[in-house]
Write an enzyme that holds these catalytic residues in place. Sequence first.
Site, PDB file in Angstrom:
ATOM      1  N   GLN A 114     -16.432  58.779   0.487  1.00  0.00           N
ATOM      2  CA  GLN A 114     -17.272  58.886  -0.712  1.00  0.00           C
ATOM      3  C   GLN A 114     -16.746  59.992  -1.622  1.00  0.00           C
ATOM      4  O   GLN A 114     -16.428  61.086  -1.149  1.00  0.00           O
ATOM      5  CB  GLN A 114     -18.706  59.219  -0.293  1.00  0.00           C
ATOM      6  CG  GLN A 114     -19.678  59.261  -1.454  1.00  0.00           C
ATOM      7  CD  GLN A 114     -21.055  59.735  -1.030  1.00  0.00           C
ATOM      8  OE1 GLN A 114     -21.226  60.884  -0.631  1.00  0.00           O
ATOM      9  NE2 GLN A 114     -22.040  58.865  -1.129  1.00  0.00           N
ATOM     10  N   TYR A 189     -26.486  63.760  -8.135  1.00  0.00           N
ATOM     11  CA  TYR A 189     -25.193  64.383  -8.432  1.00  0.00           C
ATOM     12  C   TYR A 189     -24.699  63.927  -9.811  1.00  0.00           C
ATOM     13  O   TYR A 189     -25.358  63.127 -10.486  1.00  0.00           O
ATOM     14  CB  TYR A 189     -24.194  64.074  -7.308  1.00  0.00           C
ATOM     15  CG  TYR A 189     -24.639  64.690  -6.000  1.00  0.00           C
ATOM     16  CD1 TYR A 189     -24.650  66.075  -5.838  1.00  0.00           C
ATOM     17  CD2 TYR A 189     -25.112  63.913  -4.953  1.00  0.00           C
ATOM     18  CE1 TYR A 189     -25.098  66.663  -4.663  1.00  0.00           C
ATOM     19  CE2 TYR A 189     -25.558  64.486  -3.768  1.00  0.00           C
ATOM     20  CZ  TYR A 189     -25.558  65.870  -3.635  1.00  0.00           C
ATOM     21  OH  TYR A 189     -26.019  66.449  -2.482  1.00  0.00           O
ATOM     22  N   ARG A 237     -22.772  53.944  -4.809  1.00  0.00           N
ATOM     23  CA  ARG A 237     -24.049  54.386  -4.241  1.00  0.00           C
ATOM     24  C   ARG A 237     -24.959  54.863  -5.359  1.00  0.00           C
ATOM     25  O   ARG A 237     -24.570  55.723  -6.161  1.00  0.00           O
ATOM     26  CB  ARG A 237     -23.843  55.493  -3.207  1.00  0.00           C
ATOM     27  CG  ARG A 237     -25.105  55.717  -2.384  1.00  0.00           C
ATOM     28  CD  ARG A 237     -24.910  56.548  -1.150  1.00  0.00           C
ATOM     29  NE  ARG A 237     -25.820  56.070  -0.096  1.00  0.00           N
ATOM     30  CZ  ARG A 237     -26.238  56.776   0.927  1.00  0.00           C
ATOM     31  NH1 ARG A 237     -25.814  58.016   1.088  1.00  0.00           N
ATOM     32  NH2 ARG A 237     -27.067  56.268   1.821  1.00  0.00           N
ATOM     33  N   CYS A 376     -27.546  68.675  15.630  1.00  0.00           N
ATOM     34  CA  CYS A 376     -28.517  67.651  16.014  1.00  0.00           C
ATOM     35  C   CYS A 376     -29.292  68.143  17.226  1.00  0.00           C
ATOM     36  O   CYS A 376     -28.705  68.660  18.182  1.00  0.00           O
ATOM     37  CB  CYS A 376     -27.772  66.347  16.328  1.00  0.00           C
ATOM     38  SG  CYS A 376     -28.840  65.049  16.988  1.00  0.00           S
TER      39      CYS A 376
HETATM   40  C1  LIG Z   1     -26.680  66.169   7.054  1.00  0.00           C
HETATM   41  C2  LIG Z   1     -26.761  65.126   5.983  1.00  0.00           C
HETATM   42  C3  LIG Z   1     -25.771  65.081   5.005  1.00  0.00           C
HETATM   43  C4  LIG Z   1     -25.803  64.072   4.034  1.00  0.00           C
HETATM   44  N1  LIG Z   1     -24.777  64.022   3.109  1.00  0.00           N
HETATM   45  C5  LIG Z   1     -24.743  63.006   2.227  1.00  0.00           C
HETATM   46  C6  LIG Z   1     -23.647  62.874   1.336  1.00  0.00           C
HETATM   47  O1  LIG Z   1     -22.714  63.681   1.317  1.00  0.00           O
HETATM   48  N2  LIG Z   1     -23.643  61.815   0.488  1.00  0.00           N
HETATM   49  C7  LIG Z   1     -24.653  60.887   0.477  1.00  0.00           C
HETATM   50  O2  LIG Z   1     -24.602  59.924  -0.295  1.00  0.00           O
HETATM   51  N3  LIG Z   1     -25.711  61.000   1.300  1.00  0.00           N
HETATM   52  C8  LIG Z   1     -25.771  62.016   2.186  1.00  0.00           C
HETATM   53  N4  LIG Z   1     -26.817  62.092   3.065  1.00  0.00           N
HETATM   54  C9  LIG Z   1     -27.836  61.025   3.083  1.00  0.00           C
HETATM   55  C10 LIG Z   1     -27.421  59.959   4.123  1.00  0.00           C
HETATM   56  O3  LIG Z   1     -26.253  59.286   3.722  1.00  0.00           O
HETATM   57  C11 LIG Z   1     -28.513  58.917   4.371  1.00  0.00           C
HETATM   58  O4  LIG Z   1     -28.801  58.242   3.199  1.00  0.00           O
HETATM   59  C12 LIG Z   1     -29.762  59.574   4.955  1.00  0.00           C
HETATM   60  O5  LIG Z   1     -29.433  60.269   6.146  1.00  0.00           O
HETATM   61  C13 LIG Z   1     -30.863  58.541   5.273  1.00  0.00           C
HETATM   62  O6  LIG Z   1     -30.437  57.690   6.302  1.00  0.00           O
HETATM   63  P1  LIG Z   1     -31.078  57.784   7.794  1.00  0.00           P
HETATM   64  O7  LIG Z   1     -32.549  57.693   7.598  1.00  0.00           O
HETATM   65  O8  LIG Z   1     -30.512  56.604   8.520  1.00  0.00           O
HETATM   66  O9  LIG Z   1     -30.677  59.097   8.365  1.00  0.00           O
HETATM   67  C14 LIG Z   1     -26.844  63.113   4.026  1.00  0.00           C
HETATM   68  C15 LIG Z   1     -27.855  63.190   4.991  1.00  0.00           C
HETATM   69  C16 LIG Z   1     -27.818  64.179   5.958  1.00  0.00           C
HETATM   70  C17 LIG Z   1     -28.909  64.229   7.004  1.00  0.00           C
END
Ligand SMILES: Cc1cc2nc3c(=O)[nH]c(=O)nc-3n(C[C@H](O)[C@H](O)[C@H](O)COP(=O)(O)O)c2cc1C
Length: 389
Positions: A114, A189, A237, A376
Amino acid sequence: MRINEEVIPNHENNYPLVFSPINIGPVRLKNRIVFPTWQVNYANTDGTVSDKLLKFYSALADGGCGLVFTGCAVVSSDTAAFDRVMRLDSDIYLPGLRKLFLEIENRGSVPGIQLIHYGRQALTSVTGCELIAPSPIPCPVMSRFEPNYKVREMTIADIHRVCNDFIAAAVRAAEAGAKVIEVHAAHGYLLNQFLSPYSNHRTDDYGGNTINRARLILQIIEGIKNKLDNRVAISLRVSGNEFVEGGLKPNDFKDLINLFENKGIDMLNVSAGVYESMERIVPPATLGDAPHVNIASELKQFSTVPVCAVGSIFSIGLAEEVIASGKAELIALGRAQVADPAIVNKSLLGQESDIRKCIKCNKCTFWTTGEAQMFCSVNPDYQRPKEIE
Ligand SMILES: Cc1cc2nc3c(=O)[nH]c(=O)nc-3n(C[C@H](O)[C@H](O)[C@H](O)COP(=O)(O)O)c2cc1C
């Protein structure tokens, strides 16, 4: 947990839709499970790939995930919000990235990356640079972290430079072996800031009506497509709902998605939220399971390319249900795969009772508690740094 496909060629499983291959543009995925980008702050301080990052992504590929998005990777030298974020603004990052993408591919997954510019959601204390954005409107969240927080409106020259930075970063990523390149226009962003009337108050060609607000994203997609053609798939995205007053809502994408598709996107990755609505970026347990699938499905109405849904989907069974409902073709599991990177293969093999479950404590959102890196609570491989010592 790797599976030798020669041993289990046609394994019967309970999730036939999840385990059916799909093409996104020129790229074929073996199943529908995606690891959505996580900035874990595990890169070396110069932005190169570290051993810790290699292990993190290799585990996901070993575990059976179809498409592993690495990153985010920073496209311009003037932007970052973390000291250990991956970078793609120079060729010096290529050797590490080559190794990373190969590790993922050798394990049977497709490597993606990304691309990000943080815009007003960066920190001057990290970059030493002034913050830039479509309009000089401070980010209410980041401005609390820096007493001298200041953001200036981008000039047309800035916009052209950033556009070229995204395209150059995409070319580098492809050269290093990424098969899917994701343009990050979600979560508040820079590109999200342009797209949204909430953060873009410009009156020139890059502000005002929908097409003007989308112009930079369209130019970036067009530029990547011109340079790379079908060598890679392009994912976009977006936050389908920003959950802020005056921000983007699903219906605002009605005329946009067609424009993005005409320029060459191969996949639409639908998330939600901006920093002011952080609970939508990583939804807490209080929002229930899969709270944003309907946003993905609303955007899917306007889309012909595969749509990926995300947010609190914690089992392959729920992923199967979402695909069966026709609301999305791909499902991203973030926390579920960090808690147990083998969740995909364990589900394929009927070993669901062995899956280590995410407890939804959200401690992985390390930046909200001032921790240095992602950890985690249930996966011993990603312990809190103090607990390792
Ligand atoms: C530690 C962490 C870092 C993340 N970094 C990004 C990122 O760099 N870019 C992005 O689009 N989303 C980022 N996200 C969002 C995740 O891509 C994802 O959309 C979010 O964890 C929800 O999915 P889940 O419920 O399956 O965890 C991040 C989430 C977490 C927890």
